[in-house]
Design a protein around this motif. Structure first.
Motif, PDB file in Angstrom:
ATOM      1  N   GLU A 117       0.804  -1.207   0.000  1.00 31.57           N
ATOM      2  CA  GLU A 117       0.000   0.000   0.000  1.00 31.57           C
ATOM      3  C   GLU A 117       0.846   1.270   0.000  1.00 31.57           C
ATOM      4  N   THR A 118       1.947   1.246   0.741  1.00 29.86           N
ATOM      5  CA  THR A 118       2.811   2.425   0.760  1.00 29.86           C
ATOM      6  C   THR A 118       3.386   2.691  -0.624  1.00 29.86           C
ATOM      7  N   ALA A 119       3.861   1.634  -1.292  1.00 33.05           N
ATOM      8  CA  ALA A 119       4.429   1.788  -2.632  1.00 33.05           C
ATOM      9  C   ALA A 119       3.362   2.242  -3.624  1.00 33.05           C
ATOM     10  N   VAL A 120       2.168   1.671  -3.537  1.00 38.19           N
ATOM     11  CA  VAL A 120       1.092   2.039  -4.466  1.00 38.19           C
ATOM     12  C   VAL A 120       0.718   3.506  -4.287  1.00 38.19           C
ATOM     13  N   GLN A 121       0.669   3.976  -3.054  1.00 36.77           N
ATOM     14  CA  GLN A 121       0.355   5.387  -2.821  1.00 36.77           C
ATOM     15  C   GLN A 121       1.441   6.297  -3.388  1.00 36.77           C
ATOM     16  N   LYS A 122       2.705   5.865  -3.276  1.00 34.11           N
ATOM     17  CA  LYS A 122       3.791   6.642  -3.873  1.00 34.11           C
ATOM     18  C   LYS A 122       3.670   6.647  -5.400  1.00 34.11           C
ATOM     19  N   GLN A 123       3.243   5.523  -5.977  1.00 33.71           N
ATOM     20  CA  GLN A 123       3.026   5.481  -7.420  1.00 33.71           C
ATOM     21  C   GLN A 123       1.925   6.458  -7.827  1.00 33.71           C
ATOM     22  N   ARG A 124       0.830   6.460  -7.081  1.00 35.37           N
ATOM     23  CA  ARG A 124      -0.281   7.368  -7.393  1.00 35.37           C
ATOM     24  C   ARG A 124       0.166   8.831  -7.313  1.00 35.37           C
ATOM     25  N   ALA A 125       0.979   9.135  -6.297  1.00 31.35           N
ATOM     26  CA  ALA A 125       1.479  10.502  -6.152  1.00 31.35           C
ATOM     27  C   ALA A 125       2.402  10.864  -7.319  1.00 31.35           C
ATOM     28  N   LEU A 126       3.245   9.899  -7.753  1.00 33.51           N
ATOM     29  CA  LEU A 126       4.130  10.134  -8.890  1.00 33.51           C
ATOM     30  C   LEU A 126       3.318  10.359 -10.157  1.00 33.51           C
ATOM     31  N   ILE A 127       2.304   9.556 -10.376  1.00 31.65           N
ATOM     32  CA  ILE A 127       1.451   9.703 -11.553  1.00 31.65           C
ATOM     33  C   ILE A 127       0.809  11.087 -11.565  1.00 31.65           C
ATOM     34  N   GLU A 128       0.373  11.554 -10.408  1.00 32.51           N
ATOM     35  CA  GLU A 128      -0.231  12.879 -10.329  1.00 32.51           C
ATOM     36  C   GLU A 128       0.784  13.969 -10.665  1.00 32.51           C
ATOM     37  N   ARG A 129       2.014  13.831 -10.203  1.00 35.09           N
ATOM     38  CA  ARG A 129       3.060  14.822 -10.511  1.00 35.09           C
ATOM     39  C   ARG A 129       3.348  14.857 -12.008  1.00 35.09           C
ATOM     40  N   ILE A 130       3.405  13.676 -12.627  1.00 33.12           N
ATOM     41  CA  ILE A 130       3.662  13.620 -14.072  1.00 33.12           C
ATOM     42  C   ILE A 130       2.500  14.254 -14.834  1.00 33.12           C
ATOM     43  N   HIS A 131       1.276  13.955 -14.409  1.00 32.95           N
ATOM     44  CA  HIS A 131       0.107  14.577 -15.041  1.00 32.95           C
ATOM     45  C   HIS A 131       0.137  16.096 -14.886  1.00 32.95           C
ATOM     46  N   MET A 132       0.544  16.555 -13.724  1.00 35.82           N
ATOM     47  CA  MET A 132       0.608  17.998 -13.475  1.00 35.82           C
ATOM     48  C   MET A 132       1.645  18.668 -14.386  1.00 35.82           C
ATOM     49  N   ALA A 133       2.630  17.906 -14.831  1.00 30.40           N
ATOM     50  CA  ALA A 133       3.642  18.433 -15.754  1.00 30.40           C
ATOM     51  C   ALA A 133       3.155  18.426 -17.204  1.00 30.40           C
ATOM     52  N   GLY A 134       1.917  18.008 -17.422  1.00 31.98           N
ATOM     53  CA  GLY A 134       1.354  17.990 -18.764  1.00 31.98           C
ATOM     54  C   GLY A 134       1.702  16.764 -19.568  1.00 31.98           C
ATOM     55  N   CYS A 135       2.039  15.684 -18.891  1.00 32.42           N
ATOM     56  CA  CYS A 135       2.517  14.459 -19.540  1.00 32.42           C
ATOM     57  C   CYS A 135       1.606  13.291 -19.160  1.00 32.42           C
TER      58      CYS A 135
END
Length: 257
Positions: A117-135
């Motif tokens: 769960e900790t790793a999955v939450q970090k993945q979700r946060a990373l995905i959000e950061r990439i989306h915020m960068a327009g990617c």
């Protein structure tokens, strides 16, 4: 720079793969792939060390084609998963069209998917950061084993649930029976997945599967320039040959079949 998004390219399309140890070799191979007809270019920085933001901008500016950003665990680059994640964010900010978040990022597993769960939450946060960068985000697993069609669907459906825009899996096909099962898998994915998918295989029948799958709904063909690649090219045909296949075969297929 305005360019067609990776996810908006007419399917199936040819995506060149570039994995070189220096900026100069990376840009040279990108140019060669571009001239040979690649419609997208995948850049894996796992073998390149000490990459500056200026280097990343040079990589993104050297082509008008959408760039697929990767930073896999190959190449003994000494990076941690957190450092690889930061590289993806930097590539996104530099202009990449889509970035590859491995399914076991932050918790390496033989199956390249984590349910911690900790790793999955970090993945979700990373995905959000990439989306915020327009990617956009592609989530992937590369497995050194054959898989049943239902296993492949369950694996990729989990990636859909983690908010990936494209889902990707690379199992093995070493026998004719495994090749037939891979064909069944591609048809099942086309029927049941919501997101675009990449289902390509390595192994003795990898080239066969990679040539057939786009006829059945898989989104692309991966190619590369073997004379400049430093790793295993058994499953990858040159970009120019794949463009010939695409033009002769896939452009005449109804994508809704």
């Amino acid at each position: 720079m305005n360019r067609v998004k990776f996810t908006d390219l007419p399917r199936p399309f040819v995506c060149a793969l570039v994995q070189q140890p220096t900026l100069e070799d990376t840009i040279a191979m990108m140019h060669q792939s571009d001239y040979d007809g690649a419609q997208a270019i995948g850049v894996d920085l796992c073998r390149m060390k000490d990459v500056s933001d200026d280097d990343l901008r040079k990589i993104m500016r050297c082509t008008t084609k959408p760039v697929y950003a990767m930073c896999y665990r190959y190449g003994d680059d000494g990076r941690t998963d957190d450092e690889r994640a930061e590289m993806l964010v930097r590539m996104a900010r530099a202009g990449a069209s889509i970035a590859d978040v491995m399914g076991d990022f932050f918790d390496p597993q033989p199956t390249q998917i984590t349910f911690d769960e900790t790793a999955v939450q970090k993945q979700r946060a990373l995905i959000e950061r990439i989306h915020m960068a327009g990617c956009d985000v592609l989530m992937s697993s590369h497995l050194q084993k054959p898989m049943a069609a239902e296993e492949i669907y369950d694996h990729l459906h989990e990636f859909e649930e983690r908010n990936a825009d494209v889902v990707k899996i690379v199992p093995l096909v070493n026998t004719r029976a495994e090749l037939l099962e891979s064909i069944r898998a591609t048809m099942l994915l086309k029927e049941k997945l919501v997101k675009p998918f990449i289902h390509v295989c390595n192994g003795a029948f990898g080239r066969h599967q990679r040539t057939i799958a786009p006829m059945l709904g898989e989104m692309l063909l991966f190619g590369m320039e073997p004379t400049r690649h430093t790793g295993d090219v058994v499953a990858h045909l040159p970009v120019s040959i794949l463009r010939d296949i695409e033009t002769a075969v896939y452009e005449h297929i109804d994508p809704e079949l």
